[in-house]
Enzyme design. Structure first.
Site, mmCIF file in Angstrom:
data_model
loop_
_atom_site.group_PDB
_atom_site.id
_atom_site.type_symbol
_atom_site.label_atom_id
_atom_site.label_comp_id
_atom_site.label_asym_id
_atom_site.label_seq_id
_atom_site.Cartn_x
_atom_site.Cartn_y
_atom_site.Cartn_z
ATOM 1 N N GLU A 1 53.302 -5.541 96.350
ATOM 2 C CA GLU A 1 54.213 -6.663 96.622
ATOM 3 C C GLU A 1 53.428 -7.973 96.599
ATOM 4 O O GLU A 1 52.198 -7.972 96.747
ATOM 5 C CB GLU A 1 54.846 -6.485 98.009
ATOM 6 C CG GLU A 1 55.739 -5.280 98.137
ATOM 7 C CD GLU A 1 56.923 -5.321 97.181
ATOM 8 O OE1 GLU A 1 57.707 -6.263 97.218
ATOM 9 O OE2 GLU A 1 57.043 -4.385 96.369
ATOM 10 N N ASP B 1 57.373 -1.728 103.381
ATOM 11 C CA ASP B 1 58.070 -1.496 102.103
ATOM 12 C C ASP B 1 58.736 -0.105 102.095
ATOM 13 O O ASP B 1 59.910 0.027 101.730
ATOM 14 C CB ASP B 1 57.053 -1.632 100.956
ATOM 15 C CG ASP B 1 57.695 -1.421 99.612
ATOM 16 O OD1 ASP B 1 58.357 -2.347 99.105
ATOM 17 O OD2 ASP B 1 57.549 -0.308 99.055
ATOM 18 N N LYS C 1 62.895 0.935 102.055
ATOM 19 C CA LYS C 1 63.480 1.915 101.129
ATOM 20 C C LYS C 1 64.195 3.031 101.904
ATOM 21 O O LYS C 1 65.272 3.482 101.504
ATOM 22 C CB LYS C 1 62.382 2.484 100.228
ATOM 23 C CG LYS C 1 61.831 1.421 99.272
ATOM 24 C CD LYS C 1 60.513 1.842 98.656
ATOM 25 C CE LYS C 1 60.014 0.823 97.663
ATOM 26 N NZ LYS C 1 58.622 1.043 97.254
HETATM 27 P P1 NAP Z 1 56.231 -11.054 91.324
HETATM 28 O O1 NAP Z 1 55.403 -10.575 90.194
HETATM 29 O O2 NAP Z 1 55.573 -11.717 92.494
HETATM 30 O O3 NAP Z 1 57.337 -12.028 90.711
HETATM 31 C C1 NAP Z 1 58.257 -12.695 91.507
HETATM 32 C C2 NAP Z 1 59.011 -13.691 90.638
HETATM 33 O O4 NAP Z 1 60.048 -14.266 91.416
HETATM 34 C C3 NAP Z 1 58.175 -14.857 90.123
HETATM 35 O O5 NAP Z 1 58.531 -15.155 88.794
HETATM 36 C C4 NAP Z 1 58.553 -16.012 91.046
HETATM 37 O O6 NAP Z 1 58.506 -17.285 90.409
HETATM 38 C C5 NAP Z 1 59.997 -15.670 91.327
HETATM 39 N N1 NAP Z 1 60.493 -16.182 92.603
HETATM 40 C C6 NAP Z 1 60.064 -15.862 93.838
HETATM 41 N N2 NAP Z 1 60.811 -16.492 94.758
HETATM 42 C C7 NAP Z 1 61.715 -17.218 94.072
HETATM 43 C C8 NAP Z 1 62.761 -18.100 94.441
HETATM 44 N N3 NAP Z 1 63.016 -18.374 95.719
HETATM 45 N N4 NAP Z 1 63.503 -18.688 93.475
HETATM 46 C C9 NAP Z 1 63.249 -18.428 92.181
HETATM 47 N N5 NAP Z 1 62.275 -17.597 91.759
HETATM 48 C C10 NAP Z 1 61.519 -17.017 92.701
HETATM 49 O O7 NAP Z 1 57.066 -9.851 91.951
HETATM 50 P P2 NAP Z 1 57.510 -8.506 91.234
HETATM 51 O O8 NAP Z 1 56.444 -7.489 91.415
HETATM 52 O O9 NAP Z 1 58.029 -8.788 89.892
HETATM 53 O O10 NAP Z 1 58.694 -8.042 92.213
HETATM 54 C C11 NAP Z 1 59.961 -8.664 92.137
HETATM 55 C C12 NAP Z 1 60.914 -7.916 93.069
HETATM 56 O O11 NAP Z 1 61.017 -6.566 92.637
HETATM 57 C C13 NAP Z 1 60.462 -7.865 94.527
HETATM 58 O O12 NAP Z 1 61.584 -7.970 95.356
HETATM 59 C C14 NAP Z 1 59.822 -6.470 94.638
HETATM 60 O O13 NAP Z 1 59.886 -5.959 95.943
HETATM 61 C C15 NAP Z 1 60.674 -5.673 93.693
HETATM 62 N N6 NAP Z 1 60.023 -4.493 93.119
HETATM 63 C C16 NAP Z 1 58.809 -4.585 92.540
HETATM 64 C C17 NAP Z 1 58.232 -3.472 91.943
HETATM 65 C C18 NAP Z 1 56.887 -3.512 91.291
HETATM 66 O O14 NAP Z 1 56.387 -2.436 90.907
HETATM 67 N N7 NAP Z 1 56.269 -4.672 91.117
HETATM 68 C C19 NAP Z 1 58.931 -2.246 91.947
HETATM 69 C C20 NAP Z 1 60.207 -2.179 92.538
HETATM 70 C C21 NAP Z 1 60.743 -3.316 93.114
HETATM 71 P P3 NAP Z 1 57.156 -17.932 89.819
HETATM 72 O O15 NAP Z 1 56.834 -17.116 88.599
HETATM 73 O O16 NAP Z 1 57.514 -19.330 89.508
HETATM 74 O O17 NAP Z 1 56.136 -17.778 90.915
HETATM 75 N N1 HSE Z 2 55.141 -2.481 96.072
HETATM 76 C C1 HSE Z 2 56.029 -1.412 95.842
HETATM 77 C C2 HSE Z 2 55.280 -0.109 95.850
HETATM 78 C C3 HSE Z 2 56.739 -1.594 94.535
HETATM 79 O O1 HSE Z 2 54.036 -0.154 95.725
HETATM 80 O O2 HSE Z 2 55.874 0.950 96.000
HETATM 81 C C4 HSE Z 2 57.824 -0.574 94.261
HETATM 82 O O3 HSE Z 2 58.896 -0.743 95.137
#
Ligand code: NAP
Ligand code: HSE
Length: 326
Positions: free
Chosen positions: A186, A197, A201
Site C-alpha cells: 500500500e 489491510d 478485507k
Molecule cells: P498507488 O500506486 O499509490 O496509486 C494511487 C493513485 O491514486 C495515484 O495515481 C494517485 O495520484 C491517485 N490518488 C490518490 N489519492 C487521490 C485523490 N484524492 N484524488 C485523485 N487521485 C488520487 O496505489 P495502487 O497500488 O495503485 O492502489 C490503488 C488502490 O488499489 C488502493 O486503494 C489499494 O488499496 C488498492 N489495491 C492495490 C493493489 C496492489 O497490488 N497495488 C491490489 C488491490 C487493491 P498521483 O499519481 O498524482 O500521486
Molecule cells: N497491499 C495489498 C497486499 C494489495 O499486499 O495484499 C492487495 O490488496
C-alpha cells in the site's frame, strides 16, 4: 457505440487497467459488442508525467470526469475519502463503478450498494485478495451454503515478506522494499505489515456473507512487524511456517474475527502459500471446505479482477436492456 471509461487514480492499479483495456481490446469487443475507450483519468498531481495519449483528459477535478459522462468509473485511489464521495456522485448519475479500494469499501461499501439502483453495477472483487475471485465465488456460487468459517492469507505484502525472511534469509526491511518496488504494498505499508489491510478485507467478506461485520475494535489484530529472523528460523526448525492469517467464524449467530500471525504445521492448508500469493479457505455447510489460491496483489492481477467485474456488469446490463435474451 463506444463504452466510455474513466479511471480514478493512475498508480500501480490504474495503469494496469489502462494496459488491459489496450491489450484486450479485441477480446473486450467480442465480449461486450462495443469498444472500451479510456477518456479521462483523475490524479492527485497533474504535473507528473503520464504515459497517456493527449486526447485522454488528465485532471485533478472530479467534475471534469463527470462532465465526460463516462459509462464506467474504475476507482483505484487511496483512502476512504474523497473516493466514497466521488463514487456516490457517480451512482447518482447512473455510472457503473468498479473499485479496488478496500479501505473505503470495508467502511462504506454497504452504503454504496444500498444507494445503487438496479441500473448501476458495483464491482469490488479487487478489494479482496486481488486476482482471486473470492467475492464472485461467495456471491454467486455459494449462495445456498451457510458459510460457517473463512480463513485465509489476505495480504500479499505480508506473505511476500514472511516467505522471503524464512526461505531466503532476507531482512524484514529488505523484503518490504522488494514488495514496494513490485507494486504489492500500500501507499502506506503500515497498513500491510500491521495487519490493517487484511482486516479490511476480512470485514468486506463479513459484510458480503452476513450483511454485517464484527465490532471493529473487538477484532484481535496483530501484524507481522514485530517478527524477526529468530522467530521465523525457530518455526523452520520445528518444520512450521509463520503466516499472517485472518479468520472469521459464524457460530450460533455470533460473528468472530481474528487477524494474526500463526505458526502453521505442514498439515495446514495455508502452509504452502508462498510469496505474494493469497489463499482463502471457505467452509460451507453443504460443500465442506473449498480453498481458492492465487496472486493477492500486483498490477495486472488486480486490474484483471476489475476488468472482469466490469465485463459482468456490462453483460448483465445488456440482458436487462434486451429481455428477449433471457
Ligand atoms: P498507488 O500506486 O499509490 O496509486 C494511487 C493513485 O491514486 C495515484 O495515481 C494517485 O495520484 C491517485 N490518488 C490518490 N489519492 C487521490 C485523490 N484524492 N484524488 C485523485 N487521485 C488520487 O496505489 P495502487 O497500488 O495503485 O492502489 C490503488 C488502490 O488499489 C488502493 O486503494 C489499494 O488499496 C488498492 N489495491 C492495490 C493493489 C496492489 O497490488 N497495488 C491490489 C488491490 C487493491 P498521483 O499519481 O498524482 O500521486
Ligand atoms: N497491499 C495489498 C497486499 C494489495 O499486499 O495484499 C492487495 O490488496
Amino acid at each position: 457505440m463506444t463504452i466510455k471509461a474513466a479511471i480514478l487514480g493512475f498508480g500501480t492499479v490504474g495503469q494496469g487497467i489502462y494496459k488491459i483495456i489496450q491489450s484486450k481490446r479485441q477480446q473486450l469487443y467480442k465480449l461486450l459488442g462495443d469498444e472500451v475507450e479510456l477518456e479521462s483519468v483523475l490524479v492527485n498531481d497533474i504535473q507528473k508525467e503520464r504515459a497517456l495519449p493527449e486526447k485522454i483528459v488528465v485532471t485533478d477535478r472530479f467534475e471534469d470526469i463527470l462532465s465526460q459522462r463516462p459509462d464506467v468509473i474504475f476507482e483505484a485511489t487511496v483512502g476512504a475519502e474523497p473516493s466514497f464521495s466521488y463514487l456516490n456522485q457517480a451512482i447518482d448519475q447512473n455510472i457503473h463503478i468498479v473499485t479496488a479500494n478496500k479501505v473505503m469499501f470495508a467502511a462504506r461499501g454497504h452504503e454504496l450498494l444500498q444507494r445503487a439502483s438496479q441500473n448501476v453495477g458495483i464491482g469490488y472483487e479487487a478489494t479482496t485478495a486481488a486476482g482471486i475471485p473470492i467475492i464472485g465465488t461467495l456471491k454467486t456460487l455459494l449462495q445456498t451454503n451457510q458459510v460457517t468459517k473463512v480463513q485465509g492469507i489476505l495480504n500479499g505484502t505480508s506473505n511476500y515478506i514472511l516467505t522471503a525472511m524464512q526461505e531466503e534469509d532476507k531482512s524484514f526491511s529488505e523484503a518490504l522494499h522488494e514488495a514496494q518496488v513490485k507494486g504489492y504494498a500500500e501507499a502506506d505499508p503500515t497498513n500491510d505489515v500491521e495487519g490493517h489491510d487484511a482486516f479490511y478485507k476480512l470485514m468486506i467478506l463479513s459484510q458480503l456473507l452476513y450483511s454485517r461485520q464484527p465490532v471493529w475494535s473487538e477484532v484481535p489484530l496483530t501484524g507481522i512487524s514485530h517478527l524477526g529472523q529468530k522467530d521465523l528460523q525457530a518455526a523452520k526448525r520445528r518444520g512450521e511456517k509463520i503466516r499472517h492469517v485472518a479468520s472469521l467464524e459464524f457460530v450460533d449467530g455470533i460473528l468472530k474475527g481474528r487477524v494474526e500471525p500463526l505458526s502453521l504445521p505442514s498439515s495446514h492448508g495455508l502452509f504452502s502459500v508462498e510469496g505474494v500469493d493469497n489463499a482463502i479457505d471457505v467452509t460451507g455447510d453443504l460443500v465442506g471446505s473449498v480453498t481458492l489460491r492465487g496472486p493477492g496483489a500486483g498490477q495486472i492481477p488486480t486490474a484483471s479482477a476489475m476488468i472482469e467485474d466490469f465485463v459482468q456488469i456490462w453483460q448483465a446490463r445488456s440482458i436487462r436492456l434486451q429481455p428477449s435474451l433471457l
